[in-house]
Design an enzyme around this catalytic site. Structure first.
Site, PDB file in Angstrom:
ATOM      1  N   HIS A 150       0.839  -1.208   0.000  1.00  0.00           N
ATOM      2  CA  HIS A 150       0.000   0.000   0.000  1.00  0.00           C
ATOM      3  C   HIS A 150       0.872   1.256   0.000  1.00  0.00           C
ATOM      4  O   HIS A 150       0.676   2.167  -0.804  1.00  0.00           O
ATOM      5  CB  HIS A 150      -0.906  -0.032   1.245  1.00  0.00           C
ATOM      6  CG  HIS A 150      -1.783   1.165   1.430  1.00  0.00           C
ATOM      7  ND1 HIS A 150      -3.154   1.133   1.230  1.00  0.00           N
ATOM      8  CD2 HIS A 150      -1.494   2.441   1.805  1.00  0.00           C
ATOM      9  CE1 HIS A 150      -3.654   2.335   1.485  1.00  0.00           C
ATOM     10  NE2 HIS A 150      -2.676   3.141   1.830  1.00  0.00           N
ATOM     11  N   GLU A 151       1.875   1.275   0.904  1.00  0.00           N
ATOM     12  CA  GLU A 151       2.716   2.476   1.027  1.00  0.00           C
ATOM     13  C   GLU A 151       3.556   2.699  -0.213  1.00  0.00           C
ATOM     14  O   GLU A 151       3.643   3.819  -0.718  1.00  0.00           O
ATOM     15  CB  GLU A 151       3.628   2.377   2.256  1.00  0.00           C
ATOM     16  CG  GLU A 151       2.915   2.188   3.585  1.00  0.00           C
ATOM     17  CD  GLU A 151       1.753   3.141   3.802  1.00  0.00           C
ATOM     18  OE1 GLU A 151       0.878   2.823   4.623  1.00  0.00           O
ATOM     19  OE2 GLU A 151       1.680   4.204   3.147  1.00  0.00           O
ATOM     20  N   HIS A 154       1.665   4.238  -2.995  1.00  0.00           N
ATOM     21  CA  HIS A 154       1.518   5.699  -2.933  1.00  0.00           C
ATOM     22  C   HIS A 154       2.629   6.375  -3.741  1.00  0.00           C
ATOM     23  O   HIS A 154       2.406   7.381  -4.421  1.00  0.00           O
ATOM     24  CB  HIS A 154       1.535   6.203  -1.495  1.00  0.00           C
ATOM     25  CG  HIS A 154       0.229   6.108  -0.776  1.00  0.00           C
ATOM     26  ND1 HIS A 154      -0.949   6.603  -1.301  1.00  0.00           N
ATOM     27  CD2 HIS A 154      -0.087   5.578   0.435  1.00  0.00           C
ATOM     28  CE1 HIS A 154      -1.937   6.381  -0.446  1.00  0.00           C
ATOM     29  NE2 HIS A 154      -1.445   5.753   0.614  1.00  0.00           N
ATOM     30  N   TYR A 165      -4.550  14.100  -2.989  1.00  0.00           N
ATOM     31  CA  TYR A 165      -4.959  13.330  -1.823  1.00  0.00           C
ATOM     32  C   TYR A 165      -6.111  14.018  -1.076  1.00  0.00           C
ATOM     33  O   TYR A 165      -5.991  14.446   0.081  1.00  0.00           O
ATOM     34  CB  TYR A 165      -3.766  13.140  -0.888  1.00  0.00           C
ATOM     35  CG  TYR A 165      -3.865  11.940   0.010  1.00  0.00           C
ATOM     36  CD1 TYR A 165      -3.875  12.073   1.402  1.00  0.00           C
ATOM     37  CD2 TYR A 165      -3.914  10.643  -0.513  1.00  0.00           C
ATOM     38  CE1 TYR A 165      -3.939  10.977   2.237  1.00  0.00           C
ATOM     39  CE2 TYR A 165      -3.975   9.537   0.313  1.00  0.00           C
ATOM     40  CZ  TYR A 165      -3.994   9.710   1.685  1.00  0.00           C
ATOM     41  OH  TYR A 165      -4.052   8.604   2.501  1.00  0.00           O
ATOM     42  N   GLU A 174      -6.146   6.251  -2.497  1.00  0.00           N
ATOM     43  CA  GLU A 174      -6.191   5.236  -1.450  1.00  0.00           C
ATOM     44  C   GLU A 174      -6.570   3.859  -2.002  1.00  0.00           C
ATOM     45  O   GLU A 174      -5.972   2.845  -1.641  1.00  0.00           O
ATOM     46  CB  GLU A 174      -7.186   5.641  -0.355  1.00  0.00           C
ATOM     47  CG  GLU A 174      -6.529   6.432   0.747  1.00  0.00           C
ATOM     48  CD  GLU A 174      -5.420   5.629   1.393  1.00  0.00           C
ATOM     49  OE1 GLU A 174      -4.264   6.089   1.368  1.00  0.00           O
ATOM     50  OE2 GLU A 174      -5.691   4.518   1.885  1.00  0.00           O
ATOM     51  N   ASP A 234     -10.556  13.517   7.406  1.00  0.00           N
ATOM     52  CA  ASP A 234      -9.676  12.622   6.628  1.00  0.00           C
ATOM     53  C   ASP A 234      -9.590  13.049   5.166  1.00  0.00           C
ATOM     54  O   ASP A 234      -9.744  12.228   4.245  1.00  0.00           O
ATOM     55  CB  ASP A 234     -10.174  11.178   6.746  1.00  0.00           C
ATOM     56  CG  ASP A 234      -9.193  10.160   6.152  1.00  0.00           C
ATOM     57  OD1 ASP A 234      -7.977  10.406   6.175  1.00  0.00           O
ATOM     58  OD2 ASP A 234      -9.683   9.118   5.659  1.00  0.00           O
ATOM     59  N   HIS A 239      -9.911   7.509   3.237  1.00  0.00           N
ATOM     60  CA  HIS A 239      -9.787   6.117   3.677  1.00  0.00           C
ATOM     61  C   HIS A 239     -11.149   5.450   3.833  1.00  0.00           C
ATOM     62  O   HIS A 239     -11.236   4.267   4.137  1.00  0.00           O
ATOM     63  CB  HIS A 239      -9.039   6.042   5.009  1.00  0.00           C
ATOM     64  CG  HIS A 239      -7.618   6.447   4.935  1.00  0.00           C
ATOM     65  ND1 HIS A 239      -7.188   7.733   5.195  1.00  0.00           N
ATOM     66  CD2 HIS A 239      -6.506   5.751   4.592  1.00  0.00           C
ATOM     67  CE1 HIS A 239      -5.882   7.798   5.034  1.00  0.00           C
ATOM     68  NE2 HIS A 239      -5.436   6.616   4.671  1.00  0.00           N
TER      69      HIS A 239
END
Ligand SMILES: CCC(=O)Oc1c(C)cccc1C(=O)O
Ligand SMILES: [Ca+2]
Ligand SMILES: [Ca+2]
Ligand SMILES: [Zn+2]
Length: 324
Positions: A150-151, A154, A165, A174, A234, A239
């Site tokens: 996931h990271e 990005h 974002y 996301e 958020d 998310h």
């Protein structure tokens, strides 16, 4: 005397043994993997770098070890950050021919033991950071392959569509990270699933996760556009609203009935190719959910032909989650 490549042994966050690509400089072994791109480097923040001062203090100190055995409990976060970065590098290289997040062999850097009881992981624009968690909500976050995937995704997104974002483009950002983090988990094939963060979330609770792609509503995330969050928390619910494209991605791959619409399912490999083409060829920084739908239909058409089962399923899946 230049350093030489070495192979170490380590124990990960979940207590699992793995071998590591390390580098020996004549006196100590460091977490430098020179077998992939221009290297994978893992660092230690020693819980002394936090959100307030990280920009001046990252990456912290390169992880060194005296005997090339990374088996202490303090080592575990670094073992998995290093090893899973390699797995994710291999996924992008083997499946899409992409050489690191910039497709130009950029060195991949991770820092573990970030903050104190830090229940987060992130791509901070230049590298990945992983907290240790508070031991109740999370354990060391690099212990989840889908989290590392996931990271790093990005970073891939930043070097391609560069989706802002915020709001719908942020929720797509996301979702891309959840999709490719999950496809990385299936590519490695060890306990793969359509949940997110299950390996590092709430050690005291079994069978739960941070998010679910197969059923986002399990964790109160929407699985239909009519249920989207329209507030400001958020960054506009990036998310949360990711559940809508996440559900669509799950349906495209696995099929299923949703909102009275049945999707056949074309499998993970075709899902990945269609998503990767959309992310790298069609999406832009301000893309909306509707533009994600059209980008994926175009990608499926490019790859597999107009009006084929792939285009049919992409269309049906986005119909099912209420996105035209
Ligand atoms: C699956 C990984 C994930 O969602 O990491 C985050 C966490 C745990 C907190 C805040 C942000 C993120 C992120 O990377 O979006
Ligand atoms: Ca998972
Ligand atoms: Ca749990
Ligand atoms: Zn994310």
């Amino acid at each position: 005397h230049t350093a030489e490549d070495s192979i170490g042994t380590g124990v990960g966050v979940l207590g699992d043994q793995k071998t590591l690509n390390t580098s020996f400089d004549g006196s100590a072994y460091s977490l430098i993997d020179n077998t992939r791109g221009n290297g994978i480097f893992t660092y230690d923040a020693a819980n002394k770098i936090n959100e307030r001062n990280y920009f001046f203090r990252l990456p912290g100190s390169l992880w060194v070890d005296a005997d090339n055995e990374f088996t202490s409990s303090y080592d575990r976060a670094a073992v998995d950050a290093h090893y899973y970065a390699g797995v994710t590098y291999d996924f992008y290289k083997d499946v899409f021919g992409r050489d690191s997040f910039d497709d130009n062999g950029a060195p991949i850097k991770s820092t573990v033991h970030f903050g104190r009881n830090y229940n987060n992981a992130a791509w901070v624009g230049t590298q990945m950071i992983y907290g240790d968690g508070d031991g109740s909500n999370f354990v060391e976050l690099s212990g989840g392959l889908d989290v590392v995937g996931h990271e790093l995704t990005h970073a891939v997104t930043d070097y391609s569509a560069n989706l802002i974002y915020q709001d719908e483009s942020g929720a797509i950002n996301e979702s891309m990270s959840d999709v490719f983090g999950t496809l990385t988990e299936f590519h490695e094939g060890i306990n793969p699933d359509w949940d997110i963060g299950e390996d590092i979330y709430t050690p005291g609770v079994d069978n739960d996760a941070l998010r679910s792609m197969s059923d986002p509503t399990k964790y109160d995330d929407p699985d239909h556009y009519s249920d989207r969050y329209t507030g400001t928390l958020d960054s506009g619910g990036v998310h949360t609203n990711s559940g809508i494209p996440n559900k669509a991605a799950y349906l495209i791959s696995e099929g299923g009935a949703h909102s009275g619409i049945t999707v056949t399912g074309i499998g993970r490999d075709k899902l990945g190719q269609i998503y990767y083409r959309a992310l790298t060829q069609y999406l832009t920084e301000s893309s909306t959910f509707s533009q994600l739908r059209s980008s994926l239909i175009q990608s499926a058409t490019d790859l597999y032909g107009a009006n084929g089962p792939e285009v049919v399923d992409v269309t049906a899946a986005f119909d099912a989650v209420g996105v035209q």
